[in-house]
Design a protein around this motif. Structure first.
Motif, PDB file in Angstrom:
ATOM      1  N   ALA A  17       0.833  -1.205   0.000  1.00  0.00           N
ATOM      2  CA  ALA A  17       0.000   0.000   0.000  1.00  0.00           C
ATOM      3  C   ALA A  17       0.870   1.259   0.000  1.00  0.00           C
ATOM      4  CB  ALA A  17      -0.931  -0.009   1.206  1.00  0.00           C
ATOM      5  N   PHE A  18       1.977   1.221   0.739  1.00  0.00           N
ATOM      6  CA  PHE A  18       2.919   2.347   0.758  1.00  0.00           C
ATOM      7  C   PHE A  18       3.474   2.584  -0.649  1.00  0.00           C
ATOM      8  CE2 PHE A  18       7.273   3.963   1.139  1.00  0.00           C
ATOM      9  CZ  PHE A  18       7.036   5.147   1.820  1.00  0.00           C
ATOM     10  N   CYS A  19       3.906   1.511  -1.309  1.00  0.00           N
ATOM     11  CA  CYS A  19       4.438   1.644  -2.667  1.00  0.00           C
ATOM     12  C   CYS A  19       3.387   2.211  -3.608  1.00  0.00           C
ATOM     13  CB  CYS A  19       4.939   0.297  -3.182  1.00  0.00           C
ATOM     14  SG  CYS A  19       6.434  -0.301  -2.364  1.00  0.00           S
ATOM     15  N   LEU A  20       2.150   1.790  -3.431  1.00  0.00           N
ATOM     16  CA  LEU A  20       1.059   2.309  -4.258  1.00  0.00           C
ATOM     17  C   LEU A  20       0.888   3.812  -4.031  1.00  0.00           C
ATOM     18  CD1 LEU A  20      -1.053   1.240  -6.269  1.00  0.00           C
ATOM     19  CD2 LEU A  20      -2.589   0.937  -4.320  1.00  0.00           C
ATOM     20  N   GLY A  21       0.990   4.239  -2.775  1.00  0.00           N
ATOM     21  CA  GLY A  21       0.908   5.663  -2.468  1.00  0.00           C
ATOM     22  C   GLY A  21       2.055   6.448  -3.087  1.00  0.00           C
ATOM     23  N   LYS A  22       3.256   5.869  -3.078  1.00  0.00           N
ATOM     24  CA  LYS A  22       4.407   6.535  -3.692  1.00  0.00           C
ATOM     25  C   LYS A  22       4.272   6.573  -5.211  1.00  0.00           C
ATOM     26  CE  LYS A  22       7.541   7.908  -1.596  1.00  0.00           C
ATOM     27  NZ  LYS A  22       7.760   9.233  -0.991  1.00  0.00           N
ATOM     28  N   MET A  23       3.652   5.550  -5.800  1.00  0.00           N
ATOM     29  CA  MET A  23       3.434   5.539  -7.249  1.00  0.00           C
ATOM     30  C   MET A  23       2.528   6.696  -7.667  1.00  0.00           C
ATOM     31  SD  MET A  23       2.941   1.484  -8.058  1.00  0.00           S
ATOM     32  CE  MET A  23       2.679   1.688  -9.815  1.00  0.00           C
ATOM     33  N   LYS A  24       1.604   7.045  -6.801  1.00  0.00           N
ATOM     34  CA  LYS A  24       0.683   8.141  -7.102  1.00  0.00           C
ATOM     35  C   LYS A  24       1.434   9.461  -7.284  1.00  0.00           C
ATOM     36  CE  LYS A  24      -2.163  10.069  -3.988  1.00  0.00           C
ATOM     37  NZ  LYS A  24      -3.234  10.191  -3.001  1.00  0.00           N
ATOM     38  N   GLU A  25       2.552   9.614  -6.574  1.00  0.00           N
ATOM     39  CA  GLU A  25       3.329  10.850  -6.610  1.00  0.00           C
ATOM     40  C   GLU A  25       4.474  10.805  -7.626  1.00  0.00           C
ATOM     41  OE1 GLU A  25       4.783  10.932  -2.625  1.00  0.00           O
ATOM     42  OE2 GLU A  25       2.853  11.482  -1.771  1.00  0.00           O
ATOM     43  N   ALA A  26       4.733   9.649  -8.221  1.00  0.00           N
ATOM     44  CA  ALA A  26       5.925   9.463  -9.047  1.00  0.00           C
ATOM     45  C   ALA A  26       5.581   9.472 -10.535  1.00  0.00           C
ATOM     46  CB  ALA A  26       6.603   8.144  -8.684  1.00  0.00           C
ATOM     47  N   SER A  27       6.632   9.562 -11.335  1.00  0.00           N
ATOM     48  CA  SER A  27       6.479   9.441 -12.783  1.00  0.00           C
ATOM     49  C   SER A  27       7.775   8.883 -13.356  1.00  0.00           C
ATOM     50  CB  SER A  27       6.150  10.792 -13.417  1.00  0.00           C
ATOM     51  OG  SER A  27       7.209  11.705 -13.197  1.00  0.00           O
ATOM     52  N   GLY A  28       7.689   8.404 -14.584  1.00  0.00           N
ATOM     53  CA  GLY A  28       8.871   7.888 -15.262  1.00  0.00           C
ATOM     54  C   GLY A  28       9.442   6.651 -14.591  1.00  0.00           C
ATOM     55  N   THR A  29      10.766   6.598 -14.536  1.00  0.00           N
ATOM     56  CA  THR A  29      11.469   5.442 -13.963  1.00  0.00           C
ATOM     57  C   THR A  29      11.104   5.225 -12.505  1.00  0.00           C
ATOM     58  OG1 THR A  29      13.307   5.814 -15.482  1.00  0.00           O
ATOM     59  CG2 THR A  29      13.741   4.424 -13.560  1.00  0.00           C
ATOM     60  N   THR A  66      -5.428  -8.721   7.156  1.00  0.00           N
ATOM     61  CA  THR A  66      -5.980  -7.469   6.633  1.00  0.00           C
ATOM     62  C   THR A  66      -5.986  -6.376   7.700  1.00  0.00           C
ATOM     63  OG1 THR A  66      -8.238  -8.186   7.112  1.00  0.00           O
ATOM     64  CG2 THR A  66      -7.421  -8.554   4.880  1.00  0.00           C
ATOM     65  N   GLY A  67      -6.205  -6.750   8.939  1.00  0.00           N
ATOM     66  CA  GLY A  67      -6.195  -5.759  10.022  1.00  0.00           C
ATOM     67  C   GLY A  67      -4.820  -5.134  10.216  1.00  0.00           C
ATOM     68  N   ILE A  68      -3.787  -5.978  10.201  1.00  0.00           N
ATOM     69  CA  ILE A  68      -2.424  -5.460  10.319  1.00  0.00           C
ATOM     70  C   ILE A  68      -2.121  -4.552   9.138  1.00  0.00           C
ATOM     71  CG2 ILE A  68       0.036  -6.083  10.251  1.00  0.00           C
ATOM     72  CD1 ILE A  68      -0.781  -8.654  11.799  1.00  0.00           C
ATOM     73  N   GLY A  69      -2.505  -4.991   7.943  1.00  0.00           N
ATOM     74  CA  GLY A  69      -2.279  -4.172   6.754  1.00  0.00           C
ATOM     75  C   GLY A  69      -3.028  -2.850   6.817  1.00  0.00           C
ATOM     76  N   ALA A  70      -4.275  -2.897   7.250  1.00  0.00           N
ATOM     77  CA  ALA A  70      -5.081  -1.674   7.326  1.00  0.00           C
ATOM     78  C   ALA A  70      -4.529  -0.713   8.374  1.00  0.00           C
ATOM     79  CB  ALA A  70      -6.531  -2.029   7.645  1.00  0.00           C
ATOM     80  N   ALA A  71      -4.232  -1.236   9.550  1.00  0.00           N
ATOM     81  CA  ALA A  71      -3.691  -0.374  10.612  1.00  0.00           C
ATOM     82  C   ALA A  71      -2.343   0.210  10.196  1.00  0.00           C
ATOM     83  CB  ALA A  71      -3.559  -1.160  11.916  1.00  0.00           C
ATOM     84  N   GLY A  72      -1.494  -0.620   9.641  1.00  0.00           N
ATOM     85  CA  GLY A  72      -0.187  -0.134   9.191  1.00  0.00           C
ATOM     86  C   GLY A  72      -0.308   0.899   8.091  1.00  0.00           C
ATOM     87  N   THR A  73      -1.245   0.688   7.179  1.00  0.00           N
ATOM     88  CA  THR A  73      -1.430   1.632   6.079  1.00  0.00           C
ATOM     89  C   THR A  73      -1.941   2.981   6.588  1.00  0.00           C
ATOM     90  OG1 THR A  73      -1.834  -0.183   4.544  1.00  0.00           O
ATOM     91  CG2 THR A  73      -2.606   2.000   3.878  1.00  0.00           C
ATOM     92  N   LEU A  75      -1.466   4.221   9.601  1.00  0.00           N
ATOM     93  CA  LEU A  75      -0.361   4.860  10.333  1.00  0.00           C
ATOM     94  C   LEU A  75       0.700   5.397   9.375  1.00  0.00           C
ATOM     95  CD1 LEU A  75      -0.067   2.400  13.349  1.00  0.00           C
ATOM     96  CD2 LEU A  75      -1.083   4.683  13.321  1.00  0.00           C
ATOM     97  N   MET A  76       1.013   4.655   8.315  1.00  0.00           N
ATOM     98  CA  MET A  76       1.971   5.154   7.330  1.00  0.00           C
ATOM     99  C   MET A  76       1.404   6.365   6.586  1.00  0.00           C
ATOM    100  SD  MET A  76       4.130   2.060   5.645  1.00  0.00           S
ATOM    101  CE  MET A  76       2.751   1.218   4.950  1.00  0.00           C
ATOM    102  N   GLY A  77       0.118   6.360   6.329  1.00  0.00           N
ATOM    103  CA  GLY A  77      -0.504   7.519   5.691  1.00  0.00           C
ATOM    104  C   GLY A  77      -0.366   8.770   6.542  1.00  0.00           C
ATOM    105  N   ILE A  78      -0.527   8.601   7.840  1.00  0.00           N
ATOM    106  CA  ILE A  78      -0.386   9.730   8.760  1.00  0.00           C
ATOM    107  C   ILE A  78       1.060  10.216   8.789  1.00  0.00           C
ATOM    108  CG2 ILE A  78      -0.457  10.384  11.204  1.00  0.00           C
ATOM    109  CD1 ILE A  78      -2.968   8.501  11.395  1.00  0.00           C
ATOM    110  N   VAL A  79       2.005   9.285   8.900  1.00  0.00           N
ATOM    111  CA  VAL A  79       3.414   9.652   9.056  1.00  0.00           C
ATOM    112  C   VAL A  79       4.038  10.123   7.746  1.00  0.00           C
ATOM    113  CG1 VAL A  79       5.704   8.737   9.637  1.00  0.00           C
ATOM    114  CG2 VAL A  79       3.739   8.127  11.047  1.00  0.00           C
ATOM    115  N   PHE A  80       3.827   9.384   6.661  1.00  0.00           N
ATOM    116  CA  PHE A  80       4.553   9.656   5.417  1.00  0.00           C
ATOM    117  C   PHE A  80       3.773  10.492   4.399  1.00  0.00           C
ATOM    118  CE2 PHE A  80       6.469   5.657   6.965  1.00  0.00           C
ATOM    119  CZ  PHE A  80       7.767   6.112   7.130  1.00  0.00           C
ATOM    120  N   PHE A  81       2.445  10.410   4.426  1.00  0.00           N
ATOM    121  CA  PHE A  81       1.656  11.113   3.423  1.00  0.00           C
ATOM    122  C   PHE A  81       0.859  12.272   4.025  1.00  0.00           C
ATOM    123  CE2 PHE A  81       2.111   6.740   1.687  1.00  0.00           C
ATOM    124  CZ  PHE A  81       2.893   7.072   0.587  1.00  0.00           C
ATOM    125  N   HIS A  82       1.122  12.568   5.282  1.00  0.00           N
ATOM    126  CA  HIS A  82       0.534  13.719   5.981  1.00  0.00           C
ATOM    127  C   HIS A  82      -0.995  13.709   5.952  1.00  0.00           C
ATOM    128  CE1 HIS A  82       4.648  15.006   6.140  1.00  0.00           C
ATOM    129  NE2 HIS A  82       4.721  14.957   4.809  1.00  0.00           N
TER     130      HIS A  82
END
Length: 108
Positions: A17-29, A66-73, A75-82
């Motif tokens: 999910a983190f990688c997917l969030g970073k893909m949203k902000e990225a382009s090219g290589t 799924t719970g671990i993934g959801a909770a982690g996602t 928390l990562m959204g809060i920390v890394f994606f503001h």
């Protein structure tokens, strides 16, 4: 041991999910590199989940995964994606984590 494998599988779910969030902000290589990370995390998560369910009931393992993934996602959204860290979001993540622990405690 399979509970540890299941927890790691949940972390890899958050990883894809983190990688997917970073893909949203990225382009090219950079987009393709995050996409490769997404696929790697997805594959590892699924393989580890499949390994864990050899001894953990699927009705317990899947919700925990799924719970671990959801909770982690979240928390990562809060920390890394503001994303917002409102009281209600944190409250419900806490109840989700409590539910994961409860499933672990009541499974045989």
């Amino acid at each position: 041991m399979n509970w540890i494998i299941l927890i790691v599988a949940g972390f890899f779910e958050s990883g894809f999910a983190f990688c997917l969030g970073k893909m949203k902000e990225a382009s090219g290589t950079e987009w393709y590199l995050w996409g490769a990370g997404f696929i790697a995390c997805l594959a590892l998560s699924m393989v580890l989940l499949a390994k864990a369910v050899q001894t953990i009931p699927i009705g317990t393992a899947y919700p925990v995964w799924t719970g671990i993934g959801a909770a982690g996602t979240v928390l990562m959204g809060i920390v890394f994606f503001h994303e917002p860290a409102s009281f209600m979001r944190l409250f419900f993540i806490t109840t989700l984590i409590a539910s994961i622990i409860g499933l672990k405690l009541v499974s045989h």
